[in-house]
Write a protein that holds these residues in place. Structure first.
Motif, PDB file in Angstrom:
ATOM      1  N   PHE A 294      19.734  23.058  67.413  1.00 18.00           N
ATOM      2  CA  PHE A 294      20.140  22.743  68.786  1.00 18.00           C
ATOM      3  C   PHE A 294      21.358  23.585  69.117  1.00 18.00           C
ATOM      4  CE2 PHE A 294      22.507  20.672  72.087  1.00 18.00           C
ATOM      5  CZ  PHE A 294      21.559  20.062  72.901  1.00 18.00           C
ATOM      6  N   SER A 301      19.620  18.179  76.165  1.00 12.02           N
ATOM      7  CA  SER A 301      20.014  17.066  75.299  1.00 12.02           C
ATOM      8  C   SER A 301      19.232  15.778  75.544  1.00 12.02           C
ATOM      9  CB  SER A 301      21.511  16.800  75.435  1.00 12.02           C
ATOM     10  OG  SER A 301      21.787  16.332  76.729  1.00 12.02           O
TER      11      SER A 301
ATOM     12  N   ARG B 166      30.671  14.780  76.192  1.00 13.05           N
ATOM     13  CA  ARG B 166      31.829  15.662  76.431  1.00 13.05           C
ATOM     14  C   ARG B 166      32.116  15.825  77.904  1.00 13.05           C
ATOM     15  NH1 ARG B 166      29.954  20.913  73.569  1.00 13.05           N
ATOM     16  NH2 ARG B 166      28.045  20.202  74.617  1.00 13.05           N
ATOM     17  N   LYS B 222      37.290  18.353  67.152  1.00  8.93           N
ATOM     18  CA  LYS B 222      37.256  19.733  67.640  1.00  8.93           C
ATOM     19  C   LYS B 222      36.320  19.933  68.821  1.00  8.93           C
ATOM     20  CE  LYS B 222      38.630  22.075  63.401  1.00  8.93           C
ATOM     21  NZ  LYS B 222      38.278  23.097  62.397  1.00  8.93           N
ATOM     22  N   GLY B 223      35.388  19.011  68.982  1.00  6.97           N
ATOM     23  CA  GLY B 223      34.333  19.209  69.974  1.00  6.97           C
ATOM     24  C   GLY B 223      34.827  19.213  71.409  1.00  6.97           C
ATOM     25  N   GLU B 226      36.877  22.458  72.403  1.00  9.45           N
ATOM     26  CA  GLU B 226      35.985  23.620  72.538  1.00  9.45           C
ATOM     27  C   GLU B 226      35.217  23.536  73.853  1.00  9.45           C
ATOM     28  OE1 GLU B 226      34.874  25.876  69.757  1.00  9.45           O
ATOM     29  OE2 GLU B 226      33.245  26.826  70.879  1.00  9.45           O
ATOM     30  N   PHE B 227      34.800  22.340  74.231  1.00  6.75           N
ATOM     31  CA  PHE B 227      34.060  22.144  75.473  1.00  6.75           C
ATOM     32  C   PHE B 227      34.947  22.392  76.693  1.00  6.75           C
ATOM     33  CE2 PHE B 227      32.692  19.302  78.946  1.00  6.75           C
ATOM     34  CZ  PHE B 227      31.380  19.720  79.099  1.00  6.75           C
ATOM     35  N   ASP B 247      35.363  13.676  65.871  1.00  6.27           N
ATOM     36  CA  ASP B 247      34.041  13.960  66.451  1.00  6.27           C
ATOM     37  C   ASP B 247      32.953  13.084  65.840  1.00  6.27           C
ATOM     38  OD1 ASP B 247      34.850  15.981  68.224  1.00  6.27           O
ATOM     39  OD2 ASP B 247      34.855  17.466  66.608  1.00  6.27           O
ATOM     40  N   ILE B 248      32.984  12.945  64.530  1.00  3.04           N
ATOM     41  CA  ILE B 248      31.971  12.133  63.844  1.00  3.04           C
ATOM     42  C   ILE B 248      32.691  11.057  63.039  1.00  3.04           C
ATOM     43  CG2 ILE B 248      30.104  12.102  62.130  1.00  3.04           C
ATOM     44  CD1 ILE B 248      29.182  13.849  64.308  1.00  3.04           C
ATOM     45  N   ASP B 266      29.001   9.689  67.367  1.00  2.07           N
ATOM     46  CA  ASP B 266      28.740  11.123  67.473  1.00  2.07           C
ATOM     47  C   ASP B 266      28.598  11.456  68.956  1.00  2.07           C
ATOM     48  OD1 ASP B 266      27.593  13.648  67.403  1.00  2.07           O
ATOM     49  OD2 ASP B 266      25.734  13.013  66.424  1.00  2.07           O
ATOM     50  N   LEU B 269      30.073  16.360  70.274  1.00  2.00           N
ATOM     51  CA  LEU B 269      29.504  17.625  69.806  1.00  2.00           C
ATOM     52  C   LEU B 269      28.171  17.821  70.524  1.00  2.00           C
ATOM     53  CD1 LEU B 269      30.088  17.279  65.942  1.00  2.00           C
ATOM     54  CD2 LEU B 269      31.362  18.754  67.516  1.00  2.00           C
ATOM     55  N   PRO B 270      27.755  19.092  70.670  1.00  2.00           N
ATOM     56  CA  PRO B 270      26.477  19.328  71.342  1.00  2.00           C
ATOM     57  C   PRO B 270      25.303  18.817  70.506  1.00  2.00           C
ATOM     58  CG  PRO B 270      27.358  21.374  70.415  1.00  2.00           C
ATOM     59  CD  PRO B 270      28.414  20.337  70.247  1.00  2.00           C
ATOM     60  N   ARG B 271      24.404  18.104  71.123  1.00  2.00           N
ATOM     61  CA  ARG B 271      23.212  17.608  70.439  1.00  2.00           C
ATOM     62  C   ARG B 271      22.316  16.899  71.447  1.00  2.00           C
ATOM     63  NH1 ARG B 271      22.944  14.077  66.101  1.00  2.00           N
ATOM     64  NH2 ARG B 271      20.900  13.712  67.004  1.00  2.00           N
ATOM     65  N   PHE B 272      21.133  16.513  70.984  1.00  2.00           N
ATOM     66  CA  PHE B 272      20.227  15.707  71.802  1.00  2.00           C
ATOM     67  C   PHE B 272      20.551  14.232  71.581  1.00  2.00           C
ATOM     68  CE2 PHE B 272      18.530  16.614  67.695  1.00  2.00           C
ATOM     69  CZ  PHE B 272      18.064  15.401  67.258  1.00  2.00           C
ATOM     70  N   TYR B 273      20.148  13.407  72.530  1.00  2.00           N
ATOM     71  CA  TYR B 273      20.416  11.974  72.446  1.00  2.00           C
ATOM     72  C   TYR B 273      19.557  11.319  71.364  1.00  2.00           C
ATOM     73  CZ  TYR B 273      20.831   7.062  73.624  1.00  2.00           C
ATOM     74  OH  TYR B 273      21.070   5.710  73.554  1.00  2.00           O
TER      75      TYR B 273
END
Lengths: 404, 404
Positions: A294, A301, B166, B222-223, B226-227, B247-248, B266, B269-273
């Motif tokens: 991803f 997302s 984010r 960090k997420g 960066e965003f 972040d986690i 979580d 950070l970039p990810r899918f749901y």
């Protein structure tokens, strides 16, 4: 190097040892098996036959590994024996200046990890943990993506040894299969390195980073007994024994740079095989469960749309296949475990030939194996956090990666 | 019940409150919105308009929730306001005998969870956490499979709130969005209940079982930065602020019967749901990541064959769809979040009408919400294990499930 070809001895000729000499060690260019040993006579005999059948000269055969280590001009030794003997045999080998390549397993105490490090340092002899999963195709692709900053700063990683071993454990006769006796006696993350190895490489552990502490928590142990109850061929007397090893052990590691690592031991419940490998960065992620990548700003997302991306990692191999694997795929993958075994042993042999540091060196070996002993401690103390030693004594700050 | 229709007040008219009254509360049979409040005037006005537009009578509107709780003949109150106000508002409502249904969030101290329990006990007034995911279709199907012993004894469960927030966090103006101020100030498992609720139901928490201890470990943060750095519309001044929330966050809970539960926060950070829902038993498993069921003796444990089973859970719905969902699907799914919101509110309303215990009662609410406060403690203490209180004071041993 004492010889033109590397002269190797093999300790341990159970399933794994037999498989490895047949498919990897004997066909590997540049090495010659000169001695084999196992505590069981029948296995020694079979091991010697396998060497002969490969066209090589007759190796020496013996029951005692100390005797094997006295073989003249031995350059290196492969250790495929039971978990308990790995570190003792490795130390004895290094004391004789014999390089060690050692099958994976966990340590029984933190002290024996220090002893391993000292044996290597004091005798200037290399020791490599044969963590084949460091050479896994996806693991190396993801490492390559991380090195190229495709996933951003990495803040979390997880992995597991998700492997249903109920059959192997409960059909193993107690004296000949090390897993069973360990499951009866200990409750710990007994096999951390298949997932931790590749993660440690990606997170620069012992090379700019280190693992500082962990907690470990074990579930109850119900899987094995349920399996034995419905398996008439399994040793039914085990139903009267207490099984120490929890079905699921969750270990959470904190690193010096702030990353967290979650490890799961999962070997006594029904499931499909997985190493649960996942890497989370500020720009993207890889997840083994769905074999997918991803990337921020590229993928959607929404969960229902995400399903369309399951398995998309293969498409990323076009751009991000690790150079080692690109070459390997073009020349032809060899040996067991999807070709990882071959790459791991080959890396050991080439490093030894060139006299360069091992890709997985003694500090890595100690740091990864000690997780087992520390997780046992943490579980015994009710999941108390325990410190992870710095086996490099500060060298990690300045060391750079040998494996990228 | 004071009225023929249940008279309800609504506290909190932000995004969630507005969405809920429009799509669930106003269309729900048997209830009537008689008062709405929010600390922002503009939201009160909009809330009153929404009620009127639905064809209902003009509700009272006010800024202060204490004033709302003085509305004559109020039967129940919905709390959709900022996290910090949930428990204080709930306690004030129960002290006036007004039933509470409360949007999810975590607690700030263990003490306030006790205060919540005492308010409910002392005033014989129900309090339900509106944990819609307890009513998720897959979660209920898996619970139904567990109740029917399809997965065997359950020894481990995991779940996560894997939701890239984010955008919402860093675009939120500090005074109007509670998430941002919490992320700046606290480091904890701040949103445990979407995954923990369904797991707690499956593991009979507070009904024959209870959660006894946890450890929590947070990664670095960090997420968000960066965003923000690459989002010109985001508040760039946040780059000069310390972000407390890792972040986690990984939390591992141990239960009285020996099960373990792993929770993952979580959100940055970039990810899918995903809710990462997974249930592990001695006979099989369900895993949300691949939406699949694995049954011992039915499915093949080889990984490459397992891929063919990805998404197979839908096929299991034929035999194991939860009766509630079977009926719901045939009548038509309503409201937001895949229909879960409607089922959750409906369960509250029907329980109130009948005077029966809430499916998620005050003991569940306290036990689930306290995880946030305890995880904050554990992280502050370097992942030290902390005890989870027994809010039932021993009643869990004899209580039976109201929700199966």
């Amino acid at each position: 190097m004492k010889n033109e070809m590397i002269h190797v001895g093999v300790i341990g000729l159970g399933n794994r040892g037999t498989d490895m000499i047949k498919n990897v060690v004997l066909p590997m260019p540049g090495i010659q098996v000169v001695a084999v040993c196992d505590e069981y006579e029948d296995r020694v005999k079979k091991g010697m036959e396998i060497v002969l059948e490969s066209g090589a000269s007759q190796p020496a055969g013996m029951k005692d590994y100390c005797e094997l280590l006295d073989t003249p001009d031995l350059d290196a030794v492969f250790i495929f024996s039971a978990w308990e003997s790995h570190i003792p045999a490795a130390i004895k080998a290094m004391e004789k200046g014999i390089a060690v390549v050692m099958e994976v397993g966990g340590a029984y105490s933190v002290q024996q990890c220090w002893d391993l490090v000292h044996a290597s340092e004091n005798n200037a002899t290399p020791c490599m943990l044969l963590e084949n999963c460091c050479f896994g195709r996806r693991e190396m692709m993801v490492m390559h993506m991380v090195r190229n900053n495709i996933l951003g700063d990495i803040v979390h990683a997880s992995g597991g040894y998700h492997h249903d071993l109920r059959d192997e454990i409960s059909f193993g006769r107690e004296n000949r299969h090390y897993r069973l006796r360990n499951y009866l006696a200990r409750n710990c993350e007994n096999y951390p390195t298949h997932e931790l190895g590749p993660i440690a490489k990606i997170l620069d552990i012992n090379r700019g980073n280190r693992m500082v502490s962990l907690t470990s928590t074990a579930s109850s142990a119900k899987g094995l007994k349920e399996f034995i109850r419905k398996s008439p061929g399994a040793d039914q007397s085990l139903l009267n024994r207490e099984i120490a090893q929890g079905d699921i052990v969750t270990t959470v590691i904190k690193c010096a740079r702030g990353e967290t690592i979650t490890l799961t031991l999962d070997t006594t419940l029904p499931r499909f095989y997985s190493r649960g490998f996942s890497i989370r960065g500020t720009k993207g992620m890889y997840e083994e469960a769905t074999d997918s990548v991803f990337l921020d700003g590229v993928h959607d997302s929404m969960h229902f749309k995400w399903k369309e991306q399951w398995g998309n990692a293969e498409a990323f191999s076009k751009d991000y296949e690790h150079p080692t694997w690109k070459e390997y795929l073009s020349k032809g993958v060899q040996g067991g475990h999807d070709g990882m075994d071959w790459l791991a042993v080959s890396a050991f042999v080439r490093s030894l030939e060139k006299g360069i540091p091992m890709p997985v060196d003694v500090y890595d070996t100690a740091a990864w194996m000690c997780i087992t002993a520390l997780s046992e401690m943490s579980i015994q103390l009710g999941s108390t956090p325990v410190s992870i030693p710095d086996f490099t004594n500060g060298l990690w700050i300045g060391r750079t990666s040998e494996f990228s």
